[in-house]
Every structure is written in C-alpha cells, then in structure tokens.
Motif scaffolding. Structure first.
Motif, PDB file in Angstrom:
ATOM      1  N   ALA A 153      27.849  55.326  45.004  1.00 53.48           N
ATOM      2  CA  ALA A 153      28.244  53.984  44.573  1.00 53.48           C
ATOM      3  C   ALA A 153      27.011  53.196  44.176  1.00 53.48           C
ATOM      4  CB  ALA A 153      28.999  53.279  45.693  1.00 53.48           C
ATOM      5  N   ALA A 154      27.246  52.159  43.369  1.00 54.40           N
ATOM      6  CA  ALA A 154      26.157  51.311  42.910  1.00 54.40           C
ATOM      7  C   ALA A 154      26.632  49.866  42.817  1.00 54.40           C
ATOM      8  CB  ALA A 154      25.649  51.776  41.547  1.00 54.40           C
ATOM      9  N   THR A 155      25.665  48.955  42.952  1.00 54.21           N
ATOM     10  CA  THR A 155      25.928  47.531  42.812  1.00 54.21           C
ATOM     11  C   THR A 155      25.724  47.136  41.357  1.00 54.21           C
ATOM     12  OG1 THR A 155      25.135  47.148  45.057  1.00 54.21           O
ATOM     13  CG2 THR A 155      25.238  45.238  43.597  1.00 54.21           C
ATOM     14  N   CYS A 156      26.677  46.407  40.822  1.00 54.38           N
ATOM     15  CA  CYS A 156      26.553  45.919  39.454  1.00 54.38           C
ATOM     16  C   CYS A 156      25.544  44.769  39.414  1.00 54.38           C
ATOM     17  CB  CYS A 156      27.900  45.434  38.936  1.00 54.38           C
ATOM     18  SG  CYS A 156      29.130  46.748  38.826  1.00 54.38           S
ATOM     19  N   PRO A 157      24.790  44.662  38.317  1.00 52.78           N
ATOM     20  CA  PRO A 157      23.822  43.576  38.207  1.00 52.78           C
ATOM     21  C   PRO A 157      24.493  42.202  38.233  1.00 52.78           C
ATOM     22  CG  PRO A 157      23.529  45.196  36.448  1.00 52.78           C
ATOM     23  CD  PRO A 157      24.796  45.536  37.163  1.00 52.78           C
ATOM     24  N   ASP A 158      23.755  41.221  38.640  1.00 55.05           N
ATOM     25  CA  ASP A 158      24.197  39.823  38.615  1.00 55.05           C
ATOM     26  C   ASP A 158      25.498  39.585  39.375  1.00 55.05           C
ATOM     27  OD1 ASP A 158      21.965  39.182  37.011  1.00 55.05           O
ATOM     28  OD2 ASP A 158      23.069  39.789  35.214  1.00 55.05           O
ATOM     29  N   GLY A 159      25.677  40.282  40.494  1.00 46.68           N
ATOM     30  CA  GLY A 159      26.851  40.046  41.321  1.00 46.68           C
ATOM     31  C   GLY A 159      28.159  40.504  40.706  1.00 46.68           C
ATOM     32  N   GLY A 160      28.093  41.504  39.836  1.00 47.33           N
ATOM     33  CA  GLY A 160      29.284  41.980  39.127  1.00 47.33           C
ATOM     34  C   GLY A 160      30.149  42.941  39.903  1.00 47.33           C
ATOM     35  N   GLY A 161      29.910  43.085  41.196  1.00 48.81           N
ATOM     36  CA  GLY A 161      30.738  43.958  42.020  1.00 48.81           C
ATOM     37  C   GLY A 161      30.092  45.288  42.313  1.00 48.81           C
ATOM     38  N   GLU A 162      30.933  46.253  42.626  1.00 49.60           N
ATOM     39  CA  GLU A 162      30.480  47.610  42.963  1.00 49.60           C
ATOM     40  C   GLU A 162      31.308  48.633  42.200  1.00 49.60           C
ATOM     41  OE1 GLU A 162      29.169  46.883  47.621  1.00 49.60           O
ATOM     42  OE2 GLU A 162      31.044  47.928  47.194  1.00 49.60           O
ATOM     43  N   LEU A 163      30.657  49.721  41.840  1.00 54.33           N
ATOM     44  CA  LEU A 163      31.319  50.871  41.221  1.00 54.33           C
ATOM     45  C   LEU A 163      31.140  52.076  42.132  1.00 54.33           C
ATOM     46  CD1 LEU A 163      30.027  50.316  37.607  1.00 54.33           C
ATOM     47  CD2 LEU A 163      32.435  50.429  38.251  1.00 54.33           C
ATOM     48  N   TRP A 164      32.238  52.772  42.404  1.00 60.62           N
ATOM     49  CA  TRP A 164      32.236  53.947  43.267  1.00 60.62           C
ATOM     50  C   TRP A 164      32.733  55.146  42.469  1.00 60.62           C
ATOM     51  CZ3 TRP A 164      31.693  53.828  48.867  1.00 60.62           C
ATOM     52  CH2 TRP A 164      31.381  52.566  49.369  1.00 60.62           C
ATOM     53  N   THR A 165      32.130  56.293  42.709  1.00 62.20           N
ATOM     54  CA  THR A 165      32.540  57.542  42.065  1.00 62.20           C
ATOM     55  C   THR A 165      32.626  58.626  43.131  1.00 62.20           C
ATOM     56  OG1 THR A 165      31.313  56.954  40.049  1.00 62.20           O
ATOM     57  CG2 THR A 165      31.930  59.275  40.317  1.00 62.20           C
ATOM     58  N   CYS A 166      33.708  59.401  43.109  1.00 59.12           N
ATOM     59  CA  CYS A 166      33.779  60.632  43.894  1.00 59.12           C
ATOM     60  C   CYS A 166      34.079  61.770  42.931  1.00 59.12           C
ATOM     61  CB  CYS A 166      34.875  60.575  44.959  1.00 59.12           C
ATOM     62  SG  CYS A 166      34.477  59.538  46.379  1.00 59.12           S
ATOM     63  N   ARG A 167      33.393  62.882  43.126  1.00 54.24           N
ATOM     64  CA  ARG A 167      33.642  64.075  42.325  1.00 54.24           C
ATOM     65  C   ARG A 167      34.145  65.175  43.239  1.00 54.24           C
ATOM     66  NH1 ARG A 167      28.918  63.894  37.815  1.00 54.24           N
ATOM     67  NH2 ARG A 167      29.779  62.111  36.699  1.00 54.24           N
ATOM     68  N   TYR A 168      35.020  66.016  42.668  1.00 53.41           N
ATOM     69  CA  TYR A 168      35.746  67.034  43.430  1.00 53.41           C
ATOM     70  C   TYR A 168      35.569  68.390  42.777  1.00 53.41           C
ATOM     71  CZ  TYR A 168      37.945  62.795  45.155  1.00 53.41           C
ATOM     72  OH  TYR A 168      38.155  61.552  45.692  1.00 53.41           O
ATOM     73  N   ASP A 169      35.386  69.421  43.616  1.00 55.71           N
ATOM     74  CA  ASP A 169      35.201  70.781  43.124  1.00 55.71           C
ATOM     75  C   ASP A 169      35.949  71.759  44.017  1.00 55.71           C
ATOM     76  OD1 ASP A 169      34.076  72.821  41.486  1.00 55.71           O
ATOM     77  OD2 ASP A 169      32.553  73.190  43.022  1.00 55.71           O
ATOM     78  N   PRO A 170      36.735  72.633  43.441  1.00 55.36           N
ATOM     79  CA  PRO A 170      37.203  72.630  42.059  1.00 55.36           C
ATOM     80  C   PRO A 170      38.104  71.427  41.799  1.00 55.36           C
ATOM     81  CG  PRO A 170      37.862  74.674  43.202  1.00 55.36           C
ATOM     82  CD  PRO A 170      37.245  73.770  44.206  1.00 55.36           C
ATOM     83  N   PRO A 171      38.238  71.048  40.513  1.00 50.20           N
ATOM     84  CA  PRO A 171      39.056  69.886  40.188  1.00 50.20           C
ATOM     85  C   PRO A 171      40.534  70.156  40.384  1.00 50.20           C
ATOM     86  CG  PRO A 171      38.394  71.009  38.186  1.00 50.20           C
ATOM     87  CD  PRO A 171      37.692  71.704  39.334  1.00 50.20           C
ATOM     88  N   GLY A 172      41.282  69.086  40.494  1.00 54.85           N
ATOM     89  CA  GLY A 172      42.737  69.181  40.569  1.00 54.85           C
ATOM     90  C   GLY A 172      43.370  68.529  39.364  1.00 54.85           C
ATOM     91  N   ASN A 173      44.619  68.130  39.532  1.00 54.87           N
ATOM     92  CA  ASN A 173      45.370  67.430  38.498  1.00 54.87           C
ATOM     93  C   ASN A 173      45.563  68.259  37.231  1.00 54.87           C
ATOM     94  OD1 ASN A 173      45.734  65.268  40.180  1.00 54.87           O
ATOM     95  ND2 ASN A 173      44.159  63.998  39.253  1.00 54.87           N
ATOM     96  N   TRP A 174      46.045  69.485  37.416  1.00 53.45           N
ATOM     97  CA  TRP A 174      46.351  70.344  36.277  1.00 53.45           C
ATOM     98  C   TRP A 174      47.808  70.157  35.872  1.00 53.45           C
ATOM     99  CZ3 TRP A 174      42.360  72.202  33.857  1.00 53.45           C
ATOM    100  CH2 TRP A 174      41.178  72.389  34.566  1.00 53.45           C
ATOM    101  N   ILE A 175      48.034  69.964  34.586  1.00 49.54           N
ATOM    102  CA  ILE A 175      49.385  69.753  34.066  1.00 49.54           C
ATOM    103  C   ILE A 175      50.282  70.926  34.472  1.00 49.54           C
ATOM    104  CG2 ILE A 175      50.783  69.576  31.957  1.00 49.54           C
ATOM    105  CD1 ILE A 175      48.409  68.151  30.657  1.00 49.54           C
ATOM    106  N   GLY A 176      51.439  70.586  34.992  1.00 50.42           N
ATOM    107  CA  GLY A 176      52.437  71.603  35.356  1.00 50.42           C
ATOM    108  C   GLY A 176      52.239  72.229  36.716  1.00 50.42           C
ATOM    109  N   GLU A 177      51.160  71.873  37.414  1.00 47.39           N
ATOM    110  CA  GLU A 177      50.901  72.422  38.750  1.00 47.39           C
ATOM    111  C   GLU A 177      51.066  71.316  39.790  1.00 47.39           C
ATOM    112  OE1 GLU A 177      47.304  74.650  39.205  1.00 47.39           O
ATOM    113  OE2 GLU A 177      47.449  75.497  37.183  1.00 47.39           O
ATOM    114  N   TRP A 178      51.610  71.711  40.938  1.00 49.83           N
ATOM    115  CA  TRP A 178      51.771  70.778  42.046  1.00 49.83           C
ATOM    116  C   TRP A 178      50.488  70.749  42.856  1.00 49.83           C
ATOM    117  CZ3 TRP A 178      55.824  71.925  39.318  1.00 49.83           C
ATOM    118  CH2 TRP A 178      56.977  71.147  39.394  1.00 49.83           C
ATOM    119  N   PRO A 179      50.180  69.610  43.471  1.00 49.00           N
ATOM    120  CA  PRO A 179      48.918  69.510  44.203  1.00 49.00           C
ATOM    121  C   PRO A 179      48.871  70.358  45.470  1.00 49.00           C
ATOM    122  CG  PRO A 179      50.191  67.474  44.424  1.00 49.00           C
ATOM    123  CD  PRO A 179      50.914  68.338  43.445  1.00 49.00           C
ATOM    124  N   TYR A 180      50.041  70.582  46.105  1.00 51.58           N
ATOM    125  CA  TYR A 180      50.072  71.362  47.346  1.00 51.58           C
ATOM    126  C   TYR A 180      51.429  72.007  47.491  1.00 51.58           C
ATOM    127  CZ  TYR A 180      52.058  66.871  48.810  1.00 51.58           C
ATOM    128  OH  TYR A 180      52.787  65.718  48.882  1.00 51.58           O
TER     129      TYR A 180
END
Length: 180
Positions: A153-180
């Motif tokens: 995560a990082a702080t935006c300049p001038d008090g613009g908030g925060e940005l968060w990123t999470c990355r996943y391996d292997p990726p999910g969200n494949w069309i036509g496949e159920w998550p579990y």
C-alpha cells in the motif's frame, strides 16, 4: 469526515462481470517516479489471517505470504499514487489483482473485509454477481487454486488517501469456472 472507498479486481471473471479491466498503458514504474511516495505499513500476519479467515469457512487451504508479490504490490501502489492517485490495474500477467482506495486511512483487516463483503452479491449456484454489483474481489480471495498472496500500500500525495494492492498466484476469476 466522509471517506470514500473504491474497489477493483482483475481477471477473466472480472472482465466478464464488468468488475474491472487491465490497463494496457502501464504507468512508469521506475523508482524515480515513486521515491517520494510513502509506503503504508502492511502487516503480513494480519493481512494473511484476514484472507484465510474468509477462506476457512469454505474448507479452503490457507494462503501463504509471498514476499515477491508483496514487493510488486507495494511498487504498484506507489506507481498509482505517483500517477495522481489514480486507481487502475497493472498489466502484470499471470497474477490476480485486487485494488482498494480510501480517502482516509485503512488497516489490513478493513481492506480484506471490504472485498469479502462482496459475498452478499455472489450467487454460487449461477456463479455470478447480482446485477449492478461487484463480487470479483471476493471470488479472487476464495479461489480454490490460489496458493499465495502478497500485498502493499501507499499514501497518495497531498492527503489524497491510500491505495492498496494485493496480488494472487495462481490467479483466479476464470470465465466459466467456479471459485471453489
């Protein structure tokens, strides 16, 4: 004080559901663009526990923390912050990606909770989100074949908030496949 939160996810299902897209015009990710951007402390143990608490009731295997994904996620958060605090997906291939922005400060648990709350709009039987809603962040968290996560995560300049990123391996969200 009013806070705003935006969420985005990337992957095949998110494109199908309209939950997010990958921006092919990736911003400059050189260190010079991000040197003045402050990182937000991400607790490896809290972030991992929050993710696994969402997966556990479904009988899914716990995720493990990946320092490489965490470093990439922090750099991407800093890159977006340096680019006017705009939230957009990276062009990183081979990984799932959840994004979070808030105009205030957030903690690890709040970020994962915001994504996990999308379960209310996910219908497992039809493997779809309610019309007009997002659920791709939730399905990425609970994607059965995903094994590793790393967040930054990082702080935006001038008090613009925060940005968060999470990355996943292997990726999910494949069309036509159920998550579990």
């Amino acid at each position: 004080m009013r806070s705003w939160i935006l969420l985005a996810t990337v992957g095949a299902l998110s494109l199908f559901l309209g939950c997010g897209t990958v921006d092919s015009g990736e911003a400059d990710t050189g260190l010079s663009a991000t040197e003045s951007i402050d990182a937000v402390a991400v607790s490896r143990s809290t972030m991992l526990a929050a993710h696994n608490a969402v997966r556990s009731p479904l009988g899914l295997t716990d995720l493990t923390w990946d320092d490489g994904l965490a470093a990439d996620s922090e750099l991407w958060s800093k890159t977006m912050a340096a680019d006017g605090c705009q939230m957009y997906h990276s062009a990183a291939e081979g990984y799932g990606e959840n994004l979070f922005w808030t105009s205030a400060m957030a903690n690890d648990q709040q970020v994962v909770d915001a994504w996990a709350e999308e379960v209310q709009w996910y219908d497992y039987e039809s493997n779809s989100c309610d019309e007009g809603e997002q659920c791709g962040h939730y399905t990425q968290i609970v994607w059965d074949s995903t094994e590793r996560v790393g967040c930054g995560a990082a702080t935006c300049p001038d008090g613009g908030g925060e940005l968060w990123t999470c990355r996943y391996d292997p990726p999910g969200n494949w069309i036509g496949e159920w998550p579990y």
